[in-house]
Design a protein around this motif. Structure first.
Motif, PDB file in Angstrom:
ATOM      1  N   VAL A 148       0.795  -1.467  -0.317  1.00  0.00           N
ATOM      2  CA  VAL A 148      -0.536   0.145   0.229  1.00  0.00           C
ATOM      3  C   VAL A 148       0.739   1.324  -0.046  1.00  0.00           C
ATOM      4  CG1 VAL A 148      -1.947   1.097   1.326  1.00  0.00           C
ATOM      5  CG2 VAL A 148      -1.532  -1.545   0.823  1.00  0.00           C
ATOM      6  N   VAL A 149       0.795   2.304  -1.069  1.00  0.00           N
ATOM      7  CA  VAL A 149       1.619   3.561  -1.292  1.00  0.00           C
ATOM      8  C   VAL A 149       0.810   4.197  -1.639  1.00  0.00           C
ATOM      9  CG1 VAL A 149       3.276   4.685  -2.337  1.00  0.00           C
ATOM     10  CG2 VAL A 149       3.235   2.080  -2.086  1.00  0.00           C
ATOM     11  N   VAL A 150       1.121   5.875  -0.769  1.00  0.00           N
ATOM     12  CA  VAL A 150      -0.363   6.936  -0.688  1.00  0.00           C
ATOM     13  C   VAL A 150       0.919   7.739  -1.353  1.00  0.00           C
ATOM     14  CG1 VAL A 150      -1.377   8.549   0.324  1.00  0.00           C
ATOM     15  CG2 VAL A 150      -1.721   5.965   1.142  1.00  0.00           C
ATOM     16  N   ILE A 151       0.208   8.066  -2.588  1.00  0.00           N
ATOM     17  CA  ILE A 151       0.815   9.710  -3.079  1.00  0.00           C
ATOM     18  C   ILE A 151       0.580  10.938  -3.388  1.00  0.00           C
ATOM     19  CG2 ILE A 151       2.571   7.565  -5.171  1.00  0.00           C
ATOM     20  CD1 ILE A 151       0.828   8.748  -7.184  1.00  0.00           C
ATOM     21  N   ASP A 152       0.922  11.418  -3.204  1.00  0.00           N
ATOM     22  CA  ASP A 152       0.403  13.056  -3.608  1.00  0.00           C
ATOM     23  C   ASP A 152       0.104  13.994  -4.937  1.00  0.00           C
ATOM     24  OD1 ASP A 152       2.870  13.788  -3.584  1.00  0.00           O
ATOM     25  OD2 ASP A 152       3.048  14.799  -2.355  1.00  0.00           O
ATOM     26  N   ALA A 153      -0.329  14.664  -5.149  1.00  0.00           N
ATOM     27  CA  ALA A 153      -0.092  15.373  -6.682  1.00  0.00           C
ATOM     28  C   ALA A 153       1.087  15.025  -7.508  1.00  0.00           C
ATOM     29  CB  ALA A 153      -1.578  16.892  -6.354  1.00  0.00           C
ATOM     30  N   GLU A 154       1.601  15.454  -6.542  1.00  0.00           N
ATOM     31  CA  GLU A 154       3.413  15.186  -7.422  1.00  0.00           C
ATOM     32  C   GLU A 154       3.885  14.109  -7.675  1.00  0.00           C
ATOM     33  OE1 GLU A 154       5.321  18.738  -5.650  1.00  0.00           O
ATOM     34  OE2 GLU A 154       3.824  20.393  -5.789  1.00  0.00           O
ATOM     35  N   LEU A 155       2.845  13.475  -7.415  1.00  0.00           N
ATOM     36  CA  LEU A 155       3.637  11.481  -7.520  1.00  0.00           C
ATOM     37  C   LEU A 155       4.426  11.698  -6.449  1.00  0.00           C
ATOM     38  CD1 LEU A 155       3.714  11.210 -11.515  1.00  0.00           C
ATOM     39  CD2 LEU A 155       2.028  10.809  -9.481  1.00  0.00           C
ATOM     40  N   ARG A 156       4.776  12.202  -5.449  1.00  0.00           N
ATOM     41  CA  ARG A 156       5.856  11.566  -4.250  1.00  0.00           C
ATOM     42  C   ARG A 156       4.938  10.898  -3.218  1.00  0.00           C
ATOM     43  NH1 ARG A 156       7.138  17.920  -2.750  1.00  0.00           N
ATOM     44  NH2 ARG A 156       4.740  18.080  -2.338  1.00  0.00           N
ATOM     45  N   VAL A 157       5.952  10.379  -2.300  1.00  0.00           N
ATOM     46  CA  VAL A 157       5.445   8.744  -1.881  1.00  0.00           C
ATOM     47  C   VAL A 157       5.109   9.533  -0.181  1.00  0.00           C
ATOM     48  CG1 VAL A 157       6.168   6.757  -0.551  1.00  0.00           C
ATOM     49  CG2 VAL A 157       7.040   7.237  -3.178  1.00  0.00           C
ATOM     50  N   ASN A 158       4.241   9.790   0.665  1.00  0.00           N
ATOM     51  CA  ASN A 158       3.199  10.369   1.830  1.00  0.00           C
ATOM     52  C   ASN A 158       2.967   9.383   2.659  1.00  0.00           C
ATOM     53  OD1 ASN A 158       0.813  12.953   1.286  1.00  0.00           O
ATOM     54  ND2 ASN A 158       3.298  12.606   0.283  1.00  0.00           N
ATOM     55  N   LEU A 159       3.396   8.402   2.405  1.00  0.00           N
ATOM     56  CA  LEU A 159       3.676   7.069   3.059  1.00  0.00           C
ATOM     57  C   LEU A 159       3.098   5.677   2.753  1.00  0.00           C
ATOM     58  CD1 LEU A 159       0.340   6.343   6.168  1.00  0.00           C
ATOM     59  CD2 LEU A 159       0.692   4.437   4.289  1.00  0.00           C
ATOM     60  N   ILE A 160       3.872   4.404   2.927  1.00  0.00           N
ATOM     61  CA  ILE A 160       4.338   3.145   2.125  1.00  0.00           C
ATOM     62  C   ILE A 160       3.947   2.493   3.497  1.00  0.00           C
ATOM     63  CG2 ILE A 160       6.473   3.360   2.050  1.00  0.00           C
ATOM     64  CD1 ILE A 160       6.411   1.334   0.204  1.00  0.00           C
ATOM     65  N   ASN A 161       3.403   1.246   3.469  1.00  0.00           N
ATOM     66  CA  ASN A 161       3.011   0.054   4.230  1.00  0.00           C
ATOM     67  C   ASN A 161       4.607  -0.781   4.931  1.00  0.00           C
ATOM     68  OD1 ASN A 161       2.551  -1.336   2.047  1.00  0.00           O
ATOM     69  ND2 ASN A 161       0.231  -2.693   3.368  1.00  0.00           N
ATOM     70  N   ARG A 162       4.589  -1.651   5.810  1.00  0.00           N
ATOM     71  CA  ARG A 162       5.379  -2.461   6.018  1.00  0.00           C
ATOM     72  C   ARG A 162       5.860  -3.513   4.171  1.00  0.00           C
ATOM     73  NH1 ARG A 162       4.273  -4.738  10.085  1.00  0.00           N
ATOM     74  NH2 ARG A 162       4.755  -3.238  11.471  1.00  0.00           N
ATOM     75  N   LYS A 163       4.845  -4.417   4.329  1.00  0.00           N
ATOM     76  CA  LYS A 163       4.656  -5.083   3.154  1.00  0.00           C
ATOM     77  C   LYS A 163       5.499  -4.450   1.908  1.00  0.00           C
ATOM     78  CE  LYS A 163       3.711  -8.348   0.559  1.00  0.00           C
ATOM     79  NZ  LYS A 163       4.351 -10.054   0.463  1.00  0.00           N
ATOM     80  N   GLY A 164       5.175  -3.156   1.963  1.00  0.00           N
ATOM     81  CA  GLY A 164       5.939  -2.200   0.427  1.00  0.00           C
ATOM     82  C   GLY A 164       7.415  -1.713   0.633  1.00  0.00           C
ATOM     83  N   ASN A 165       7.995  -1.786   1.561  1.00  0.00           N
ATOM     84  CA  ASN A 165       9.040  -1.584   2.004  1.00  0.00           C
ATOM     85  C   ASN A 165      10.048  -2.772   2.401  1.00  0.00           C
ATOM     86  OD1 ASN A 165       9.610   0.993   3.069  1.00  0.00           O
ATOM     87  ND2 ASN A 165       8.372   0.817   4.366  1.00  0.00           N
ATOM     88  N   GLU A 166       9.038  -4.182   2.459  1.00  0.00           N
ATOM     89  CA  GLU A 166       9.702  -5.200   2.040  1.00  0.00           C
ATOM     90  C   GLU A 166      10.168  -5.342   0.784  1.00  0.00           C
ATOM     91  OE1 GLU A 166       7.915  -7.671   5.048  1.00  0.00           O
ATOM     92  OE2 GLU A 166       8.594  -6.752   7.322  1.00  0.00           O
ATOM     93  N   THR A 167       9.135  -5.291   0.239  1.00  0.00           N
ATOM     94  CA  THR A 167       8.465  -6.130  -1.316  1.00  0.00           C
ATOM     95  C   THR A 167       9.586  -5.306  -2.116  1.00  0.00           C
ATOM     96  OG1 THR A 167       6.757  -6.536  -0.909  1.00  0.00           O
ATOM     97  CG2 THR A 167       7.031  -6.413  -3.338  1.00  0.00           C
ATOM     98  N   LEU A 168       9.637  -4.204  -1.965  1.00  0.00           N
ATOM     99  CA  LEU A 168      10.899  -2.817  -2.470  1.00  0.00           C
ATOM    100  C   LEU A 168      12.129  -3.125  -2.322  1.00  0.00           C
ATOM    101  CD1 LEU A 168       7.912  -0.423  -3.357  1.00  0.00           C
ATOM    102  CD2 LEU A 168       8.763  -2.478  -5.088  1.00  0.00           C
ATOM    103  N   GLY A 169      12.391  -3.774  -0.968  1.00  0.00           N
ATOM    104  CA  GLY A 169      13.794  -3.406   0.030  1.00  0.00           C
ATOM    105  C   GLY A 169      14.311  -2.079   0.130  1.00  0.00           C
ATOM    106  N   TYR A 170      13.209  -1.208   1.308  1.00  0.00           N
ATOM    107  CA  TYR A 170      13.902  -0.031   1.340  1.00  0.00           C
ATOM    108  C   TYR A 170      13.739  -0.229   2.509  1.00  0.00           C
ATOM    109  CZ  TYR A 170      13.979   2.191  -2.973  1.00  0.00           C
ATOM    110  OH  TYR A 170      14.658   2.245  -4.444  1.00  0.00           O
ATOM    111  N   GLU A 171      14.114   0.783   3.863  1.00  0.00           N
ATOM    112  CA  GLU A 171      14.041   0.657   5.800  1.00  0.00           C
ATOM    113  C   GLU A 171      13.055   1.828   5.348  1.00  0.00           C
ATOM    114  OE1 GLU A 171      15.806  -0.412   7.318  1.00  0.00           O
ATOM    115  OE2 GLU A 171      16.863  -1.474   5.704  1.00  0.00           O
ATOM    116  N   GLU A 172      12.259   1.612   6.555  1.00  0.00           N
ATOM    117  CA  GLU A 172      10.897   2.235   6.830  1.00  0.00           C
ATOM    118  C   GLU A 172      10.919   3.491   5.854  1.00  0.00           C
ATOM    119  OE1 GLU A 172       8.278   3.012  10.869  1.00  0.00           O
ATOM    120  OE2 GLU A 172      10.103   1.982  11.424  1.00  0.00           O
TER     121      GLU A 172
END
Length: 254
Positions: A148-172
């Protein structure tokens, strides 16, 4: 009995620490520190709710202590009141730059001290409530098993859940604030994906029911994610962002 808020008072002059403690002890649990390093240690151990921080200290000045607190995920929302005999405009600007929430001049006025501590603690309690509600929502999103990723009108990441970070390989918090498309979409697909998302943001076209997009993890590995996107609207009906729910299809190929 309700737990009392904890106030950390930091100053290399013991008399000042004792005086401010006397002003606050009837309402709060007071913790003392006499230099910058001790202050950081006390914060780690005692977890105060607010810090009264002297600027001029010999080993580590208050600006540096404040900077460390405000750049740490664990303490970025901890209120800091800089207590200083300095009255110059540049000194206050420097305090603002490192994230100070309030300023008090020396000698400290009792009524001003109590009022500002009380005011900042009220704000902190509201922030704590909002963060707790956010964490509850994030736990729910994690339990769902989707990215789950929430992006704003400028396509910037505002929120990403733990599953998203784990799948994409990023820290929190690593993806927060980054351009969503540039950060994770395969290079040859960036222009098309950006155009589609921007069109959805402006309301000139609708998103498909779902779409499968090649994604690049932080480690460079390519995966395919099936995205189900939903437009977010503000109170006035204006589009403010997107909720992007994703399913990692590569797990079915293993």
């Amino acid at each position: 009995m309700q737990n009392r808020d904890k106030v950390l008072i930091v100053d290399d002059e013991q008399a000042i620490v004792e005086l401010m403690g006397l002003y606050l002890r009837s309402e709060y649990d007071v913790i003392n520190a006499y230099n910058g390093h001790e202050a950081l240690e006390r914060i780690k151990i005692d977890k105060p709710d607010i810090v009264l921080l002297d600027v001029m200290m010999p080993d580590m000045n208050g600006y540096e202590v404040c900077r460390r607190l405000k750049t740490s995920v664990e303490t970025q929302f901890l209120p800091v009141i800089m207590v200083t005999a300095l009255s110059g405009k540049d000194d206050r600007i420097k305090g603002i730059e490192v994230g100070a929430d309030e300023f008090l001049g020396k000698p400290v006025n009792r009524m001003e001290l109590v009022t500002r501590v009380r005011s900042l603690l009220r704000i902190k309690h509201l922030q704590d409530k909002i963060l707790a509600e956010r964490n509850d929502a994030m736990n729910y999103l994690d339990a769902a098993g989707f990215i789950v990723v929430v992006i704003d009108a400028e396509l910037r990441v505002n929120l990403i859940n733990r599953k998203g970070n784990e799948t994409l390989g990023y820290e929190e918090f690593e993806l927060i604030g980054q351009d969503f498309v540039k950060a994770i979409v395969r290079n040859d697909m960036i222009a098309d994906v950006r155009a589609s998302l921007e069109a959805a943001m402006t309301g000139t076209s609708e998103l498909p029911d779902y779409w499968e997009i090649p994604i690049v993890r932080k480690d460079g590995r390519h995966i395919t994610v099936r995205w189900y996107d939903t437009v977010l609207n503000g109170n006035d009906g204006e589009i403010t962002g997107l909720i992007c729910s994703g399913e990692d299809l590569s797990i079915f190929d293993e």
